[in-house]
Design an enzyme around this catalytic site. Structure first.
Site, PDB file in Angstrom:
ATOM      1  N   SER A   1       0.689  -1.326  -0.138  1.00  0.00           N
ATOM      2  CA  SER A   1       0.082   0.042  -0.037  1.00  0.00           C
ATOM      3  C   SER A   1       0.862   1.380   0.007  1.00  0.00           C
ATOM      4  CB  SER A   1      -0.781   0.069   1.369  1.00  0.00           C
ATOM      5  OG  SER A   1      -1.671   1.010   1.271  1.00  0.00           O
TER       6      SER A   1
ATOM      7  N   LYS B   1      -3.742   2.091  -2.117  1.00  0.00           N
ATOM      8  CA  LYS B   1      -3.350   3.254  -1.082  1.00  0.00           C
ATOM      9  C   LYS B   1      -4.303   3.457  -0.060  1.00  0.00           C
ATOM     10  CE  LYS B   1      -1.439   7.100   0.423  1.00  0.00           C
ATOM     11  NZ  LYS B   1      -0.387   6.891   1.251  1.00  0.00           N
TER      12      LYS B   1
ATOM     13  N   ASN C   1      -5.313  -0.837   8.322  1.00  0.00           N
ATOM     14  CA  ASN C   1      -4.031   0.285   8.638  1.00  0.00           C
ATOM     15  C   ASN C   1      -4.167   0.949   9.971  1.00  0.00           C
ATOM     16  OD1 ASN C   1      -1.707   1.693   8.441  1.00  0.00           O
ATOM     17  ND2 ASN C   1      -2.135   2.947   6.973  1.00  0.00           N
TER      18      ASN C   1
ATOM     19  N   CYS D   1      -0.591   3.722  10.707  1.00  0.00           N
ATOM     20  CA  CYS D   1       0.039   4.795   9.931  1.00  0.00           C
ATOM     21  C   CYS D   1       0.670   5.850  10.651  1.00  0.00           C
ATOM     22  CB  CYS D   1      -1.204   5.499   8.985  1.00  0.00           C
ATOM     23  SG  CYS D   1      -0.366   6.814   7.922  1.00  0.00           S
TER      24      CYS D   1
ATOM     25  N   ILE E   1       5.783  -5.459   8.950  1.00  0.00           N
ATOM     26  CA  ILE E   1       5.438  -4.380   9.465  1.00  0.00           C
ATOM     27  C   ILE E   1       5.269  -3.082   8.654  1.00  0.00           C
ATOM     28  CG2 ILE E   1       6.933  -4.908  11.656  1.00  0.00           C
ATOM     29  CD1 ILE E   1       9.144  -3.215  10.669  1.00  0.00           C
TER      30      ILE E   1
ATOM     31  N   GLY F   1      11.785  -3.694   3.515  1.00  0.00           N
ATOM     32  CA  GLY F   1      13.118  -3.708   3.051  1.00  0.00           C
ATOM     33  C   GLY F   1      13.207  -4.819   2.040  1.00  0.00           C
TER      34      GLY F   1
HETATM   35  C1  LIG Z   1       5.544   6.431   0.114  1.00  0.00           C
HETATM   36  C2  LIG Z   1       4.957   5.455   0.918  1.00  0.00           C
HETATM   37  C3  LIG Z   1       3.330   5.531   1.114  1.00  0.00           C
HETATM   38  C4  LIG Z   1       2.721   4.254   1.693  1.00  0.00           C
HETATM   39  N1  LIG Z   1       1.540   4.429   2.160  1.00  0.00           N
HETATM   40  C5  LIG Z   1       0.850   3.705   2.839  1.00  0.00           C
HETATM   41  C6  LIG Z   1      -0.488   3.644   3.247  1.00  0.00           C
HETATM   42  O1  LIG Z   1      -1.268   4.642   2.442  1.00  0.00           O
HETATM   43  N2  LIG Z   1      -0.899   2.516   3.830  1.00  0.00           N
HETATM   44  C7  LIG Z   1      -0.236   1.674   4.627  1.00  0.00           C
HETATM   45  O2  LIG Z   1      -0.648   0.740   5.260  1.00  0.00           O
HETATM   46  N3  LIG Z   1       1.081   1.455   4.375  1.00  0.00           N
HETATM   47  C8  LIG Z   1       1.811   2.604   3.558  1.00  0.00           C
HETATM   48  N4  LIG Z   1       3.142   2.548   3.351  1.00  0.00           N
HETATM   49  C9  LIG Z   1       3.926   1.414   4.130  1.00  0.00           C
HETATM   50  C10 LIG Z   1       4.078   0.337   3.243  1.00  0.00           C
HETATM   51  O3  LIG Z   1       2.951  -0.449   2.769  1.00  0.00           O
HETATM   52  C11 LIG Z   1       4.881  -0.882   3.578  1.00  0.00           C
HETATM   53  O4  LIG Z   1       4.428  -1.504   4.786  1.00  0.00           O
HETATM   54  C12 LIG Z   1       6.338  -0.238   4.168  1.00  0.00           C
HETATM   55  O5  LIG Z   1       6.809   0.618   3.304  1.00  0.00           O
HETATM   56  C13 LIG Z   1       7.285  -1.094   4.560  1.00  0.00           C
HETATM   57  O6  LIG Z   1       7.754  -1.940   3.276  1.00  0.00           O
HETATM   58  P1  LIG Z   1       8.915  -1.441   2.409  1.00  0.00           P
HETATM   59  O7  LIG Z   1      10.081  -1.189   3.212  1.00  0.00           O
HETATM   60  O8  LIG Z   1       9.239  -2.800   1.397  1.00  0.00           O
HETATM   61  O9  LIG Z   1       8.679  -0.231   1.429  1.00  0.00           O
HETATM   62  C14 LIG Z   1       3.677   3.435   2.478  1.00  0.00           C
HETATM   63  C15 LIG Z   1       5.195   3.459   2.418  1.00  0.00           C
HETATM   64  C16 LIG Z   1       5.690   4.385   1.440  1.00  0.00           C
HETATM   65  C17 LIG Z   1       7.111   4.184   1.161  1.00  0.00           C
END
Ligand SMILES: Cc1cc2nc3c(=O)[nH]c(=O)nc-3n(C[C@H](O)[C@H](O)[C@H](O)COP(=O)(O)O)c2cc1C
Length: 322
Positions: A26, A52, A133, A136, A197, A253
């Site tokens: 997301s 999103k 979620n 956030c 997470i 990550g």
């Molecule tokens: C630009 C951005 C926007 C995000 N928006 C949301 C969101 O709207 N809802 C949500 O549950 N997580 C959101 N996240 C968190 C990601 O879904 C994910 O859980 C988090 O980034 C860890 O994974 P990653 O390190 O692979 O990015 C967002 C992350 C990023 C980088």
């Protein structure tokens, strides 16, 4: 990829057929259509796409800057910019190709009642599942304020459970004392699965202006920098989930097949790809291929045989799937 390889990657996630264990996270893929414009990208390479974060009413999000690159990661404080649940259901869902993959809504609210109202709306839509979620870090009310309190987390899950039979995935915050206890309470409240997470709270400072570089002052840290923390949290939540058959989407990550394998071994049934897409939009087919290669080398029939096969250092080694 041949039929045998595809069968190795398939995962049953809360009764949903994920064609691979990969889930696009997301906030990193807009509303499911953003990356389909990139040549070579296909939603068919992933088991599911999380949309999103969506609130009941439209939100404009936070003031810029909203993202800032940090060593091995990035800070973001988008502030849940979205057109509101009704608009997502009426205008966006009809444009998604449900033959390509499964689509998961991501619910965010400021009150328990708001989460419930959004869940009710999405229940009456073609969406395959809902991710709650409660983690956030980028909004002033709700979000992580719910996710860091097991009582509040359980209340949100219970309220959503009361209005839908679709799979409910609770997205847990790493910014809390006892993530396993929170997971236990959410299972009692009716959660079918977990996403582990969400981002960790962080800050970056411009030394010349002596101001935070993110408009919201603080933001959520994602990317490879958080992977060791995420892995430990998946391991901890898995200890609670394993007895209940509750699956986890491990995330934080992941940027290679080896990263994905670490999360599966630690207890995840599926793995999320988020920040890595920003610099490598075609990463998913390579991760799929790397997972298949590993499964073959280790004599595993399918990806499900890896989940939770972590052997702590005080335990004897065991073959795949044991
Ligand atoms: C630009 C951005 C926007 C995000 N928006 C949301 C969101 O709207 N809802 C949500 O549950 N997580 C959101 N996240 C968190 C990601 O879904 C994910 O859980 C988090 O980034 C860890 O994974 P990653 O390190 O692979 O990015 C967002 C992350 C990023 C980088």
């Amino acid at each position: 990829m041949n039929a045998e390889d595809k069968a190795m990657l398939a995962v049953d996630f809360c009764g949903l057929d994920f064609q691979t264990p990969l889930v696009l996270l997301s906030g990193c893929v807009g509303f499911g259509e953003e990356y389909t414009r990139v040549e070579g990208f296909s939603n068919r390479d992933v088991g599911a796409v999380c949309l999103k974060g969506t609130t009941l009413e439209p939100r404009l999000g936070n003031a810029p800057h909203r993202v800032f690159e940090t060593p091995a990661g990035m800070l973001n404080a988008i502030g849940l910019q979205n057109p509101g649940s009704a608009q997502v259901i009426e205008s966006i869902l009809p444009g998604l190709d449900f033959d390509e993959t499964r689509f998961i809504a991501n619910l965010s609210g400021s009150t328990v009642e708001e989460y419930q109202a959004i869940a009710r709306l999405f229940d009456d839509s073609p969406i395959d599942a809902m991710e709650i979620n409660i983690s956030c870090p980028n909004v002033k009310e709700g979000g992580v304020a719910f996710g860091n309190d097991p009582d509040m987390s359980a209340r949100v899950v219970q309220a959503c459970r009361a209005v839908t039979d679709k799979p409910l995935i609770t997205k847990l915050s790493p910014n809390q004392t006892d993530i396993a206890e929170n997971a236990r309470r959410c299972i009692e409240a009716g959660s079918d699965a977990f996403a582990v997470i969400n981002t960790l709270m962080g800050m970056a400072v411009d030394v010349e202006s002596r101001s935070p570089l993110i408009g919201n002052n603080q933001g959520g840290l994602s990317g490879p920098a958080i992977k060791p923390i995420a892995l430990l949290k998946v391991h901890q939540v898995y200890q609670v989930c394993r007895g209940h058959g509750i699956p986890i989407i491990g995330q934080g990550g992941i940027a290679s097949a080896e990263d994905a394998l670490e999360f599966l071994i630690a207890g995840a049934s599926a793995v999320g790809i988020g920040t890595a897409l920003f610099y490598d939009p075609l990463i998913c087919p390579r991760i799929n291929a790397g997972i298949v290669d590993y499964l073959k080398r280790h004599g595993c029939a399918g990806v499900g045989q890896l989940t939770g096969t972590l052997r702590l250092n005080d335990a004897p080694p065991a073959p795949c799937g044991a």
